[in-house]
Design an enzyme around this catalytic site. Structure first.
Site, PDB file in Angstrom:
ATOM      1  N   GLY A 193      30.968  46.712  66.965  1.00 30.43           N
ATOM      2  CA  GLY A 193      32.379  46.452  67.237  1.00 30.43           C
ATOM      3  C   GLY A 193      33.156  47.661  67.696  1.00 30.43           C
ATOM      4  O   GLY A 193      34.139  47.542  68.426  1.00 30.43           O
ATOM      5  N   MET A 194      32.763  48.859  67.289  1.00 31.35           N
ATOM      6  CA  MET A 194      33.420  50.079  67.732  1.00 31.35           C
ATOM      7  C   MET A 194      32.614  50.751  68.846  1.00 31.35           C
ATOM      8  O   MET A 194      33.119  51.025  69.921  1.00 31.35           O
ATOM      9  CB  MET A 194      33.602  51.046  66.556  1.00 31.35           C
ATOM     10  N   THR A 281      26.852  54.762  65.584  1.00 29.17           N
ATOM     11  CA  THR A 281      26.232  53.841  64.641  1.00 29.17           C
ATOM     12  C   THR A 281      27.122  53.735  63.396  1.00 29.17           C
ATOM     13  O   THR A 281      28.039  54.529  63.216  1.00 29.17           O
ATOM     14  CB  THR A 281      24.839  54.356  64.230  1.00 29.17           C
ATOM     15  N   HIS A 284      28.837  55.628  58.614  1.00 31.29           N
ATOM     16  CA  HIS A 284      29.795  55.821  57.525  1.00 31.29           C
ATOM     17  C   HIS A 284      29.312  55.175  56.229  1.00 31.29           C
ATOM     18  O   HIS A 284      29.752  55.544  55.150  1.00 31.29           O
ATOM     19  CB  HIS A 284      31.156  55.241  57.925  1.00 31.29           C
ATOM     20  N   VAL A 291      20.938  51.771  59.989  1.00 28.60           N
ATOM     21  CA  VAL A 291      19.591  51.220  59.877  1.00 28.60           C
ATOM     22  C   VAL A 291      18.594  52.371  59.911  1.00 28.60           C
ATOM     23  O   VAL A 291      18.532  53.126  60.884  1.00 28.60           O
ATOM     24  CB  VAL A 291      19.289  50.215  61.011  1.00 28.60           C
ATOM     25  N   CYS A 427      46.877  50.927  75.209  1.00 30.69           N
ATOM     26  CA  CYS A 427      47.299  51.972  76.143  1.00 30.69           C
ATOM     27  C   CYS A 427      47.855  53.127  75.323  1.00 30.69           C
ATOM     28  O   CYS A 427      48.750  52.932  74.503  1.00 30.69           O
ATOM     29  CB  CYS A 427      48.365  51.424  77.080  1.00 30.69           C
TER      30      CYS A 427
END
Length: 568
Positions: A193-194, A281, A284, A291, A427
């Site tokens: 997601g990031m 990855t 954190h 993994v 933005c």
């Protein structure tokens, strides 16, 4: 004239009807259009953004209420999600909902310009702020991990970090490659997601990109949303594609299924040294995020459940190996930086004593923007109509004709960014600009130029809203990296200013024990009430960034404090 609809203009669904249509677990959908389901637009905005966070187009795992970052949730349990929705549907303008780590715990008496929702996620007294204590509470259903924008209901899909990633890559190019990333290879791990923003940000900046993820479904999602150009399970094929593209100066992005440590080792053996190397990855969280190498994704999931301590140690050693290879590439000329996932700390715990020879991205590339009060300003069209975003894009270009960098970004985003869930935009805007933009959006709603109100928010990763010594506040000039008074002041200033909902979290981005940060969301619904709140909040919020950096001794922040009349 205010053209936003009121409750009396529509036949409201009952709570049960609404739940059945828009929130039947695990299927969540934000209602589009101008119909008001809650009793006011402030509660409606929070309701729609909560549901948007959990929609299948946005969330990584809606069935587990996980939005992004491995375990970052919007609510603690399906029952809590249902109760949040029920309360928001009935919340009055002089009430506020309190949410404690994803669980609604009460309503309090407030007033129409107070936040409708106040959220606290994952916060622990410092002595007990460890993954072990957190995971024990989590197993017993007493807490959840809110990440940053998952638990504050303003995640907007992979686009949410896209411009920040782009700004970082551009700054890296300006610092090391004379502002030109053509014929440059950028390699990174993590396409969730990031990290999924990296391929598009890299190609927008002109680079050739190779991204590695062990989960093919994550790469497929980036392929479907046009964030990555090609996908393969074959290392040799990926290598050929990126080397040919680099030679031609093509901005191509490739997603390779594999373990980043294994792929970096093979690149090193093949004498392929990336020009730029980073990582996103889910390092954190060494237990539920990263993994470990040498096992499959399915085996990792099984071992996490059956032997969590053993898995964590294996994960730490894997990170140490991963960072060790990054350091070898750094010694051979690669520009390597940590992208804020706490990989260095856990690699050090795993045995790589030189992990912090890799610099962090904020002190290396982003802090000058923070000194201007700049950061990731984002907004969502509650109508669900992409045309409303196009209208806001064009209006911003006219509002800031001198801001060529912003205009270029908006033009690129309009062409290349696929929306996930409600149409949204991000933005980077600074002190003064955010307030002007918010008032402009309120005017567009008032004049009926957009079909429904606009929600304005930002990432918690912002100029004055976070204390994170291994990320946003790493290497502060005065040594105040770990002082978290600043995000608390940010929270209080935005609450007092009248944000529509506010949040304070622990651990987002880098994990339990390593950060505290505040979130803010505010509604532009065309009303005079909204205008008053927008003026206060969109002044206060970036001002905290200038206060914080000026106090730490940054000359550019001190100059901006003088420029904007922020000195005492």
């Amino acid at each position: 004239m205010n053209k936003t609809p009121s409750a009396s203009q529509t036949a409201r669904l009952t709570v049960e009807q609404f739940l059945q249509e828009y929130a039947s677990h695990p299927t969540y959908t934000p209602p589009p259009g101008t119909e008001l389901h809650a009793k006011n637009w402030q509660a409606e905005a929070a309701l729609r953004m909560f549901l948007n966070n959990l929609s299948k187009e946005v969330a990584e795992a809606p069935a587990e209420l996980v939005v992004y970052g491995g375990t970052g949730q919007a609510a603690r349990t399906p029952e809590d999600a249902r109760k949040i929705i029920e309360v928001l549907l009935e919340l009055e303008e002089d009430e506020s909902l309190l949410v404690q780590s994803g669980k609604p715990v009460g309503r309090v008496r407030t007033h129409p310009e107070a936040p409708r929702v106040m959220i606290a996620n994952s916060n622990l007294v410092p002595h007990w702020a460890t993954w072990e204590h957190f995971n024990d509470l989590r197993k017993r259903g007493l807490i959840m991990y809110g990440q940053m924008t998952a638990g504050s209901w303003i995640y907007i899909g992979t686009q949410g970090i896209l411009q920040g990633t782009y700004e970082t890559f551009v700054a890296c190019g300006e610092k090391h490659f004379n502002g030109n990333l053509r014929h440059k290879l950028l390699v990174s791990g993590g396409l969730g997601g990031m990290g999924g923003a990296q391929p598009l940000a890299a190609t927008m900046a002109g680079a050739t990109f190779l991204g590695v993820d062990v989960d093919p479904e994550r790469i497929k999602k980036r392929l479907d949303t046009r964030y990555v150009h090609k996908m393969t399970t074959d290392y040799q094929e990926a290598k050929q594609w990126v080397l040919e593209a680099k030679e031609k100066g093509e901005a191509l992005s490739v997603g390779l299924v594999g373990h980043i440590g294994d792929v970096l080792e093979r690149l090193l053996q093949d004498n392929i040294i990336p020009d730029i190397l980073t990582d996103q990855t889910s390092a954190h969280d060494p237990l539920n995020g990263y993994v470990a190498d040498g096992i499959s994704l399915a085996e990792a999931r099984s071992l996490r459940a059956s032997a969590p301590d053993r898995y964590k140690q294996r994960s730490l050693k894997s990170m140490a190996r991963h960072v060790g290879i990054m350091l070898q590439m750094q010694s051979r000329g690669s520009k390597v930086f940590d992208y804020g996932n706490n990989l260095r700390e856990f690699a050090q715990q795993g045995g790589e004593k030189n992990a912090f020879q890799i610099p962090g991205f904020v002190p290396e590339y982003i802090r000058p923007l923070f000194c201007e009060g700049k950061g990731p300003f984002r907004w969502a069209a509650l109508s669900g109509d992409p045309e409303d975003i196009r209208v806001t894009d064009e209006a911003l270009k006219k509002l800031f004709p001198e801001n060529r960098h912003m205009i270029r970004w908006l033009n690129e985003a309009e062409e290349k960014v696929a929306f996930q869930g409600l149409p949204c935009r991000i933005c980077w805007l600074g002190m003064g600009e955010r307030e002007k933009a918010g008032l402009l959006f309120n005017q567009l709603v008032r004049e009926g130029k957009v079909k429904a109100p606009i929600v304005i928010g930002r990432d918690h990763l912002d100029c004055g809203s976070v204390a994170s010594p291994y990320r946003e506040t790493e290497g502060m000039k005065d040594g105040t990296d770990a002082v978290s008074d600043w995000p608390l002041l940010n929270l209080m200033a935005n609450t007092g200013g009248g944000a529509t909902w506010v949040s304070f979290h622990h651990g987002g981005g880098v994990g339990i024990g390593y950060s505290q940060h505040a979130g803010m969301v505010i509604l532009a619904d065309g009303t005079e009430r909204a205008e008053r709140c927008l003026r206060r909040v969109l002044f206060n919020d970036p001002a905290l960034g200038i206060f914080r950096h000026a106090d730490a001794g940054y000359e550019s922040a001190q100059e901006n404090a003088e420029k904007f009349g922020l000195n005492l």
